[in-house]
Scaffold this active site. Structure first.
Site, PDB file in Angstrom:
ATOM      1  N   HIS A  57     -33.969 -68.340  -0.077  1.00  0.00           N
ATOM      2  CA  HIS A  57     -34.952 -67.378   0.458  1.00  0.00           C
ATOM      3  C   HIS A  57     -34.259 -66.353   1.343  1.00  0.00           C
ATOM      4  O   HIS A  57     -33.865 -66.654   2.468  1.00  0.00           O
ATOM      5  CB  HIS A  57     -36.038 -68.108   1.256  1.00  0.00           C
ATOM      6  N   HIS A  59     -33.792 -61.738   2.132  1.00  0.00           N
ATOM      7  CA  HIS A  59     -34.262 -60.355   1.920  1.00  0.00           C
ATOM      8  C   HIS A  59     -33.063 -59.424   1.938  1.00  0.00           C
ATOM      9  O   HIS A  59     -32.677 -58.912   2.989  1.00  0.00           O
ATOM     10  CB  HIS A  59     -35.266 -59.960   3.008  1.00  0.00           C
ATOM     11  N   GLN A 152     -44.623 -56.820  -0.181  1.00  0.00           N
ATOM     12  CA  GLN A 152     -44.610 -57.000   1.279  1.00  0.00           C
ATOM     13  C   GLN A 152     -45.936 -56.598   1.942  1.00  0.00           C
ATOM     14  O   GLN A 152     -46.386 -57.242   2.875  1.00  0.00           O
ATOM     15  CB  GLN A 152     -43.457 -56.182   1.883  1.00  0.00           C
ATOM     16  N   HIS A 210     -44.239 -66.003  -0.358  1.00  0.00           N
ATOM     17  CA  HIS A 210     -44.374 -66.168   1.079  1.00  0.00           C
ATOM     18  C   HIS A 210     -45.788 -66.718   1.267  1.00  0.00           C
ATOM     19  O   HIS A 210     -46.755 -66.035   0.952  1.00  0.00           O
ATOM     20  CB  HIS A 210     -44.248 -64.829   1.789  1.00  0.00           C
ATOM     21  N   GLU A 213     -47.354 -67.969   6.154  1.00  0.00           N
ATOM     22  CA  GLU A 213     -46.403 -67.746   7.258  1.00  0.00           C
ATOM     23  C   GLU A 213     -47.227 -67.312   8.463  1.00  0.00           C
ATOM     24  O   GLU A 213     -47.323 -66.139   8.804  1.00  0.00           O
ATOM     25  CB  GLU A 213     -45.358 -66.687   6.886  1.00  0.00           C
ATOM     26  N   ASP A 309     -33.405 -66.392   5.128  1.00  0.00           N
ATOM     27  CA  ASP A 309     -34.500 -65.419   5.254  1.00  0.00           C
ATOM     28  C   ASP A 309     -34.013 -64.044   5.699  1.00  0.00           C
ATOM     29  O   ASP A 309     -34.158 -63.065   4.976  1.00  0.00           O
ATOM     30  CB  ASP A 309     -35.608 -65.944   6.188  1.00  0.00           C
ATOM     31  N   TRP A 315     -36.606 -58.103  11.452  1.00  0.00           N
ATOM     32  CA  TRP A 315     -37.207 -59.333  11.964  1.00  0.00           C
ATOM     33  C   TRP A 315     -36.253 -60.185  12.786  1.00  0.00           C
ATOM     34  O   TRP A 315     -36.678 -61.066  13.517  1.00  0.00           O
ATOM     35  CB  TRP A 315     -37.744 -60.177  10.792  1.00  0.00           C
TER      36      TRP A 315
HETATM   37 ZN    ZN Z   1     -39.075 -64.019   3.682  1.00  0.00          ZN
END
Ligand code: ZN
Length: 425
Positions: A57, A59, A152, A210, A213, A309, A315
């Site tokens: 997982h 990005h 997203q 996802h 979350e 991630d 993030w």
């Molecule tokens: Zn993610």
């Protein structure tokens, strides 16, 4: 004469004193004291030979963009999503490719040779999709990159997202993504799960969403995801990523949910570094950890893997492609401190993650491609404790990265300086 012989390795399953023989890019023999000649022989001196690390997982379209166009001040998931929205229109394909390739260099140096990356499909230009498809081809000789079409801003909530997602799949993206907890209502979230699973079933593709979350115990899209998996006969091809709301759910409800996930054969991916950072943000004290129920899911026979991630993106300001750091955080957050628990955390970034990605021929066994990492550690627990140095990284029998062992240059009379991390065990 074979190409490569590694003498005296330890393996993650506990075997020691094992030799590994490699020829023409494949492992041909794994057994004690192999009687063969090779062009190159390496004495591993009992150190751990692991199959490559796998990140299920990630990005890659956002990685290494930290600070662009500004820093996430609150550090929350929602400010991160807003910030990514500001950054998106200014992205160029070249910049995405350059950052992704830089990250792949880090990954290879850390023995991370397979990555499943989500790619945002909510930009009508699909720039990131084009960029990462190009990167997937470029890195193929040394790294397996799998792409997930990730809406997203919400597959239903964001205008045209579903059409763009379909376009991305037609362009060659491997997996159908989703983000049901970000749709406008719970009902829309459930609808998005159904629509996206049907799309995946139609096209014969895996699903990785996802999912939940959130710290909201009523965020229960994993239930719908498991149900749709069963209904559409997609057992083993569906993954629920994050599942953080399970941390806060009522125990009685979870006692019904976990057997459903198990029955559906849905894989679970926790992202310990990000979950411990982003969850519990609305809490004062006590603050919830927010990671999903890893040991309980594992005990029920569900395949659980850990993902990185984020690395230096809207993030998360930290990270270095080190899956042992991910395993270490998972171990701490889940309090998996027994010997079995710690070894399970190593599996979560190797063999379990490979199952999530559906990698074939993964592992140190005859017939498999000769992909492995020689670590400066004797066993998986020591590897996690030390974030062990990746002494040598091999892909198809070829050395693709190496890092020297740490040495202290100190000389006391009668005691030459050295670093032996294993001294006290
Ligand atoms: Zn993610």
């Amino acid at each position: 004469m074979a190409d490569l012989l590694l003498r005296n390795v330890s393996l993650p399953d506990g075997r020691t004193g094992v030799d590994v023989l490699v020829d023409a890019g494949r492992i041909v023999n794994v057994s004690p004291r192999i009687n063969a000649d090779a062009r190159e022989t390496i004495d591993a001196a009992g150190q751990l030979l692991s199959p490559p690390f796998v990140d299920p997982h990630f990005h890659m379209d956002a990685t290494l963009s930290y600070g662009l166009p500004r820093v996430n001040r609150s550090g929350t998931l929602l400010e991160g999503i807003a910030l990514w929205g500001e950054l998106k229109p200014t992205l160029t394909q070249d910049a995405i490719v350059e950052r992704a390739l830089a990250y792949c260099d880090w990954a290879v140096a850390k023995g991370l040779l397979a990555i499943r990356s989500h790619v945002d499909v909510c930009d009508p230009r699909l720039l990131a999709v084009e960029a990462l498809l190009h990167v997937r081809d470029q890195v193929k000789p040394y790294l397996d990159l799998q792409l997930v079409a990730f809406p997203q801003d919400g597959a239903l909530r964001s205008a045209n997202a579903l059409d763009q997602l379909k376009r991305a799949l037609t362009m060659g993206v491997d997996v159908v993504g989703g983000i049901p907890h970000f749709e406008r209502t719970m009902a829309h979230g459930a609808d998005s799960v159904r629509v996206l699973c049907e799309l995946a079933a139609e096209r014969g593709l895996p699903v990785d969403m996802h999912c939940d979350e959130s710290d909201d115990p009523m965020s229960r899209h994993i239930e719908t995801l498991a149900h749709e998996t069963l209904r559409l006969g997609m057992r083993g091809r569906v993954t629920g990523s994050h599942l953080t709301s399970m941390h806060s759910m009522d125990n009685y409800y979870v006692s019904k949910l976990i057997p459903l996930i198990r029955e559906a054969g849905v894989h679970a991916v926790a992202n310990p570094l990000i979950n411990i950072t982003l969850q519990g943000r609305h809490d004062t004290y006590p603050k919830r950890r927010g990671m999903t129920r890893v040991p309980e899911l594992m005990a029920a026979g569900i395949n659980v893997a850990f993902g990185h991630d984020c690395v230096m993106d809207p993030w998360y300001a930290m990270g270095s492609a080190d899956m042992l750091e991910v395993a270490s955080m998972g171990l701490h957050v889940a309090q998996m401190t027994s010997q079995d628990g710690m070894r399970a955390c190593f599996d979560a970034v190797t063999v379990n993650a490979a199952k999530v990605m559906g990698l074939e021929g993964y592992g140190i066994a005859p017939g498999n491609r000769a992909d492995f990492v020689l670590l400066q550690a004797r066993d998986p627990v020591e590897a996690i404790r030390l974030r062990a140095t990746r002494l040598k990284v091999f892909r198809a029998g070829k050395l693709v990265a190496e890092t020297p062992a740490a040495t202290a240059r100190i000389d006391l009379p009668g005691r030459p300086g050295h670093v032996d991390w294993r001294l006290l065990r």
